[in-house]
Design a protein around this motif. Structure first.
Motif, PDB file in Angstrom:
ATOM      1  N   GLY A  83       5.760 -28.878 -39.578  1.00 58.47           N
ATOM      2  CA  GLY A  83       6.846 -27.693 -39.836  1.00 58.47           C
ATOM      3  C   GLY A  83       7.274 -26.904 -38.900  1.00 58.47           C
ATOM      4  O   GLY A  83       8.675 -26.580 -38.777  1.00 58.47           O
ATOM      5  N   PHE A  84       6.592 -26.420 -37.968  1.00 55.75           N
ATOM      6  CA  PHE A  84       7.041 -25.655 -36.855  1.00 55.75           C
ATOM      7  C   PHE A  84       8.040 -26.185 -35.832  1.00 55.75           C
ATOM      8  O   PHE A  84       8.696 -25.531 -35.399  1.00 55.75           O
ATOM      9  N   MET A  85       8.021 -27.562 -35.996  1.00 61.64           N
ATOM     10  CA  MET A  85       8.998 -28.361 -35.138  1.00 61.64           C
ATOM     11  C   MET A  85      10.027 -28.794 -35.772  1.00 61.64           C
ATOM     12  O   MET A  85      10.956 -29.644 -35.498  1.00 61.64           O
ATOM     13  N   TYR A 130       6.761 -33.066 -44.419  1.00 60.34           N
ATOM     14  CA  TYR A 130       5.404 -32.690 -44.306  1.00 60.34           C
ATOM     15  C   TYR A 130       5.272 -31.313 -44.292  1.00 60.34           C
ATOM     16  O   TYR A 130       5.920 -30.346 -43.906  1.00 60.34           O
ATOM     17  N   GLU A 131       3.982 -30.650 -44.827  1.00 61.38           N
ATOM     18  CA  GLU A 131       3.600 -29.204 -44.928  1.00 61.38           C
ATOM     19  C   GLU A 131       2.379 -29.309 -44.185  1.00 61.38           C
ATOM     20  O   GLU A 131       1.334 -29.602 -44.328  1.00 61.38           O
ATOM     21  N   THR A 132       2.573 -28.099 -43.307  1.00 60.00           N
ATOM     22  CA  THR A 132       1.581 -27.737 -42.253  1.00 60.00           C
ATOM     23  C   THR A 132       1.478 -26.298 -42.083  1.00 60.00           C
ATOM     24  O   THR A 132       1.825 -25.609 -41.216  1.00 60.00           O
ATOM     25  N   PRO A 133       1.238 -25.543 -43.243  1.00 62.87           N
ATOM     26  CA  PRO A 133       1.222 -24.178 -43.074  1.00 62.87           C
ATOM     27  C   PRO A 133       0.219 -23.351 -42.188  1.00 62.87           C
ATOM     28  O   PRO A 133       0.776 -22.501 -41.517  1.00 62.87           O
ATOM     29  N   ASN A 134      -1.128 -23.892 -42.062  1.00 64.25           N
ATOM     30  CA  ASN A 134      -1.784 -23.286 -41.079  1.00 64.25           C
ATOM     31  C   ASN A 134      -1.328 -23.429 -39.684  1.00 64.25           C
ATOM     32  O   ASN A 134      -1.429 -22.626 -38.700  1.00 64.25           O
ATOM     33  N   LEU A 135      -0.836 -24.602 -39.376  1.00 61.10           N
ATOM     34  CA  LEU A 135      -0.417 -24.886 -37.815  1.00 61.10           C
ATOM     35  C   LEU A 135       1.080 -23.875 -37.557  1.00 61.10           C
ATOM     36  O   LEU A 135       1.276 -23.601 -36.526  1.00 61.10           O
ATOM     37  N   ASP A 136       1.770 -24.069 -38.668  1.00 59.97           N
ATOM     38  CA  ASP A 136       3.088 -23.276 -38.538  1.00 59.97           C
ATOM     39  C   ASP A 136       2.543 -21.853 -38.115  1.00 59.97           C
ATOM     40  O   ASP A 136       3.344 -21.156 -37.526  1.00 59.97           O
ATOM     41  N   ALA A 137       1.800 -21.266 -39.105  1.00 55.73           N
ATOM     42  CA  ALA A 137       1.282 -19.834 -38.784  1.00 55.73           C
ATOM     43  C   ALA A 137       0.787 -19.759 -37.346  1.00 55.73           C
ATOM     44  O   ALA A 137       1.021 -18.647 -36.556  1.00 55.73           O
ATOM     45  N   LEU A 138       0.166 -20.581 -36.900  1.00 50.24           N
ATOM     46  CA  LEU A 138      -0.774 -20.463 -35.756  1.00 50.24           C
ATOM     47  C   LEU A 138       0.189 -20.704 -34.572  1.00 50.24           C
ATOM     48  O   LEU A 138       0.168 -19.805 -33.726  1.00 50.24           O
ATOM     49  N   ALA A 139       1.195 -21.466 -34.458  1.00 47.78           N
ATOM     50  CA  ALA A 139       2.254 -21.557 -33.519  1.00 47.78           C
ATOM     51  C   ALA A 139       2.779 -20.373 -33.388  1.00 47.78           C
ATOM     52  O   ALA A 139       3.448 -20.018 -32.283  1.00 47.78           O
ATOM     53  N   VAL A 170       5.613 -21.999 -28.158  1.00 44.04           N
ATOM     54  CA  VAL A 170       5.707 -23.243 -28.345  1.00 44.04           C
ATOM     55  C   VAL A 170       6.600 -23.877 -27.391  1.00 44.04           C
ATOM     56  O   VAL A 170       7.715 -23.328 -26.882  1.00 44.04           O
ATOM     57  N   PHE A 171       6.345 -25.240 -26.791  1.00 42.37           N
ATOM     58  CA  PHE A 171       7.031 -25.793 -25.724  1.00 42.37           C
ATOM     59  C   PHE A 171       7.779 -27.002 -26.612  1.00 42.37           C
ATOM     60  O   PHE A 171       7.051 -27.938 -27.084  1.00 42.37           O
ATOM     61  N   THR A 172       9.258 -26.981 -26.476  1.00 40.83           N
ATOM     62  CA  THR A 172      10.154 -27.909 -27.184  1.00 40.83           C
ATOM     63  C   THR A 172      10.145 -29.212 -26.358  1.00 40.83           C
ATOM     64  O   THR A 172      10.610 -30.098 -26.841  1.00 40.83           O
ATOM     65  N   ASN A 173       9.707 -29.267 -24.913  1.00 41.75           N
ATOM     66  CA  ASN A 173       9.660 -30.291 -24.134  1.00 41.75           C
ATOM     67  C   ASN A 173       8.548 -30.615 -23.686  1.00 41.75           C
ATOM     68  O   ASN A 173       8.037 -30.810 -22.299  1.00 41.75           O
ATOM     69  N   ILE A 205       7.056 -40.434 -26.540  1.00 46.23           N
ATOM     70  CA  ILE A 205       6.041 -39.432 -25.575  1.00 46.23           C
ATOM     71  C   ILE A 205       6.272 -37.832 -25.629  1.00 46.23           C
ATOM     72  O   ILE A 205       5.550 -37.199 -25.519  1.00 46.23           O
ATOM     73  N   ARG A 206       7.432 -37.605 -26.601  1.00 45.04           N
ATOM     74  CA  ARG A 206       7.406 -36.109 -26.651  1.00 45.04           C
ATOM     75  C   ARG A 206       6.565 -35.789 -27.716  1.00 45.04           C
ATOM     76  O   ARG A 206       6.722 -36.365 -28.868  1.00 45.04           O
ATOM     77  N   GLU A 207       5.930 -34.300 -27.708  1.00 43.22           N
ATOM     78  CA  GLU A 207       5.054 -34.095 -28.635  1.00 43.22           C
ATOM     79  C   GLU A 207       5.327 -32.635 -29.038  1.00 43.22           C
ATOM     80  O   GLU A 207       5.624 -31.781 -28.357  1.00 43.22           O
ATOM     81  N   PRO A 208       4.532 -32.253 -30.056  1.00 40.40           N
ATOM     82  CA  PRO A 208       4.355 -30.845 -30.645  1.00 40.40           C
ATOM     83  C   PRO A 208       3.240 -30.157 -29.423  1.00 40.40           C
ATOM     84  O   PRO A 208       2.317 -30.946 -29.297  1.00 40.40           O
ATOM     85  N   PHE A 209       3.669 -29.011 -29.210  1.00 43.43           N
ATOM     86  CA  PHE A 209       2.897 -28.496 -28.071  1.00 43.43           C
ATOM     87  C   PHE A 209       3.030 -26.828 -27.843  1.00 43.43           C
ATOM     88  O   PHE A 209       4.123 -26.347 -27.703  1.00 43.43           O
ATOM     89  N   PHE A 210       1.875 -26.437 -28.200  1.00 44.20           N
ATOM     90  CA  PHE A 210       1.893 -24.999 -28.065  1.00 44.20           C
ATOM     91  C   PHE A 210       0.400 -24.243 -27.467  1.00 44.20           C
ATOM     92  O   PHE A 210      -0.636 -25.011 -27.623  1.00 44.20           O
ATOM     93  N   PHE A 211       0.474 -23.143 -27.042  1.00 49.07           N
ATOM     94  CA  PHE A 211      -0.771 -22.233 -26.566  1.00 49.07           C
ATOM     95  C   PHE A 211      -0.736 -20.847 -27.388  1.00 49.07           C
ATOM     96  O   PHE A 211       0.307 -20.533 -27.062  1.00 49.07           O
ATOM     97  N   ILE A 212      -1.911 -20.530 -27.774  1.00 50.64           N
ATOM     98  CA  ILE A 212      -2.203 -19.118 -28.298  1.00 50.64           C
ATOM     99  C   ILE A 212      -3.256 -18.516 -27.336  1.00 50.64           C
ATOM    100  O   ILE A 212      -4.153 -19.276 -27.092  1.00 50.64           O
TER     101      ILE A 212
END
Length: 461
Positions: A42-44, A49-58, A63-66, A299-306
């Motif tokens: 969802g955050f991308m 698809y439903e990903t509420p936990n990942l969306d809140a975490l991101a 979040v890196f779009t590239n 090759i492009r992926e969802p990618f984030f750091f917290i």
């Protein structure tokens, strides 16, 4: 005597102060999903698809779009992540044989593939383990028979296998202790949560579930919801959607346990995927193609750091990064100075902290082998028979060049203007194409990249 006592007390106070002010090594949780595409969350932007936990975490980090994987399929991407080195260094280019597809369609003899990561390569969990971290691998390993040989103290279900025979028992090729849960994704998380519950001191958790790799086996209780949802941007696979949601639910359980144990505020969490989503099961519009292809969809992926109080929440960044960058970044975050092995990634902590805005470098991918099409009647590849024919790719700024060894063909795209790689600009910008090709040639030379050139006697034009 009195002066000696004062000196002793001053030294003791200074020592205590230094210990109190010494940086605390963070816990590190690396979440590396299998076959999850750039827009499968969802955050991308997924509306299906439903990903509420990942969306809140991101939202709690950057979040890196590239964000990129260093290869378009499982084993090479994971070898690159663990070693911090390009495929040309370790020789793992694909899963199993490099001679994929019908021999009569392969013009060249492909480079021989390596299937097991050699012990001569150091992986970053080994370094973390040597520096006081308790290390746990949970889920898919794929690089050798046992991740315990590569710096892990605990192994939950990891082996040489690339996917389970079944997500429901008996799992056959996945060796894992039984528990309360039956579904494999649930069982891996059950034991992962138990590890977090028991560990003390700094720990590294590599959570790498088999989900959402094939076989696509639905969570029956969730099917009806997705069967009644409308398709959006090419995404409509109810069975796959239930696997995505169940994965998200399990990640929520992990986050709850981290918070319960008061670990969350001291933990650096990274989320990504090992390669693009499998085209034919999911799509990443407007990205082209999917897993196994070196178009962006592969090759492009969802990618984030917290990292609480270190990384600004609710931030997005368009700087291109790759999973090769995790080796130096995670060691730097842990306060570990490591210079024994040449790394091809870059420490991105300055980007995460907001102290630097760009990375001046090129990104490279090398695939001197063949990978047959998943579905010859439904794909967005260069030709319908192969997801990838032997070639290399370079991204420099907004420019991306594909080069193919069979026919010396080139495709040039400006990703800022054409993220879907629909308009080949080679004829419009021949000088830019030649410039990038020269950079590729220098990279081949510097990394001793194998270039297939021997003609296949079984080839039929």
């Amino acid at each position: 005597m009195k002066s000696l006592l004062l000196v002793f007390l001053a030294g003791f106070i200074c020592s205590c102060s230094q210990k109190e002010n010494a940086p605390i090594q963070p816990n590190i949780v690396l979440i590396n999903i299998d076959d999850m595409g750039w827009k499968d969350v969802g955050f991308m932007g997924s509306e299906y698809y439903e990903t509420p936990n990942l969306d809140a975490l991101a939202q709690q980090g950057m979040v890196f779009t590239n964000g990129y994987a260093s290869a378009a399929n499982c084993a090479p991407s994971r070898a690159c992540l663990m070693t911090g080195q390009w495929t040309t260094r370790h020789g793992i280019y694909t899963v199993a044989s490099s001679e994929r597809g019908n021999p009569k369609h392969r013009k060249l003899i492909p480079t021989k593939n390596t299937t097991t990561l050699a012990n001569e390569h150091t992986v970053f969990p080994q370094i973390l383990q040597q520096n006081g971290y308790t290390t746990c691998h949970a889920g898919k390993w794929h690089l050798s028979d046992n991740p315990l040989d590569f710096g892990f103290d605990k192994n939950i279900g990891g082996g040489h296998n690339g996917h389970p025979s079944s997500y429901y028992p008996p799992y056959k090729n996945v060796k894992i202790e039984t528990g309360k849960s039956e579904h494999l994704t649930d069982l891996v998380m059950e034991q992962t949560v138990a590890f977090v519950d028991s560990v003390s001191g700094p720990f590294f958790l590599y959570y790498s579930p088999y989900a959402v790799h094939t076989p696509i086996q639905p969570i029956t209780a969730l099917l009806g919801k997705y069967e009644n949802k409308s398709a959006t941007h090419g995404q409509y696979n109810p069975a796959y959607a239930t696997m995505v949601e169940n994965l998200d639910r399990n990640i929520g359980l992990l986050l709850s346990k981290l918070k319960e144990k008061d670990h969350f505020k001291h933990t650096l969490i990274v989320f990504t995927s090992d390669n693009g989503g499998l085209y034919g099961i999911t799509q990443q519009k407007p990205l082209r193609a999917g897993k196994g292809s070196y178009y962006e969809g592969g090759i492009r992926e969802p990618f984030f750091f917290i990292w609480k109080d270190r990384i600004q929440p609710n931030t997005k960044n368009d700087v291109p990064i790759t999973n090769l960058d995790l080796f130096p970044t995670l060691l730097e975050a842990a306060g570990i100075d490591y210079q024994e092995q040449s790394l091809d990634g870059t420490n991105v902590l300055p980007i995460l902290y907001g102290s630097e805005g760009q990375l001046e470098r090129e990104l490279y991918w090398h695939f001197p082998i063949y990978l047959q099409a998943y579905d010859v009647d439904n794909n967005e590849n260069r030709d319908p028979l192969f997801r990838t024919r032997p070639g290399s790719v370079i991204r420099d700024g907004d420019w991306k060049l594909h080069y193919y060894f069979e026919d010396q063909g080139m495709e040039l795209y400006n990703l800022k203007e054409d993220i879907g790689e629909q308009r080949n600009l080679v004829l419009e910008y021949p000088e830019k194409a030649e410039e990038l090709l020269e950079q590729l040639k220098l990279w081949w030379e510097s990394t001793d990249a194998p270039i297939p050139s021997t003609l296949n006697p079984d080839y039929e034009e």
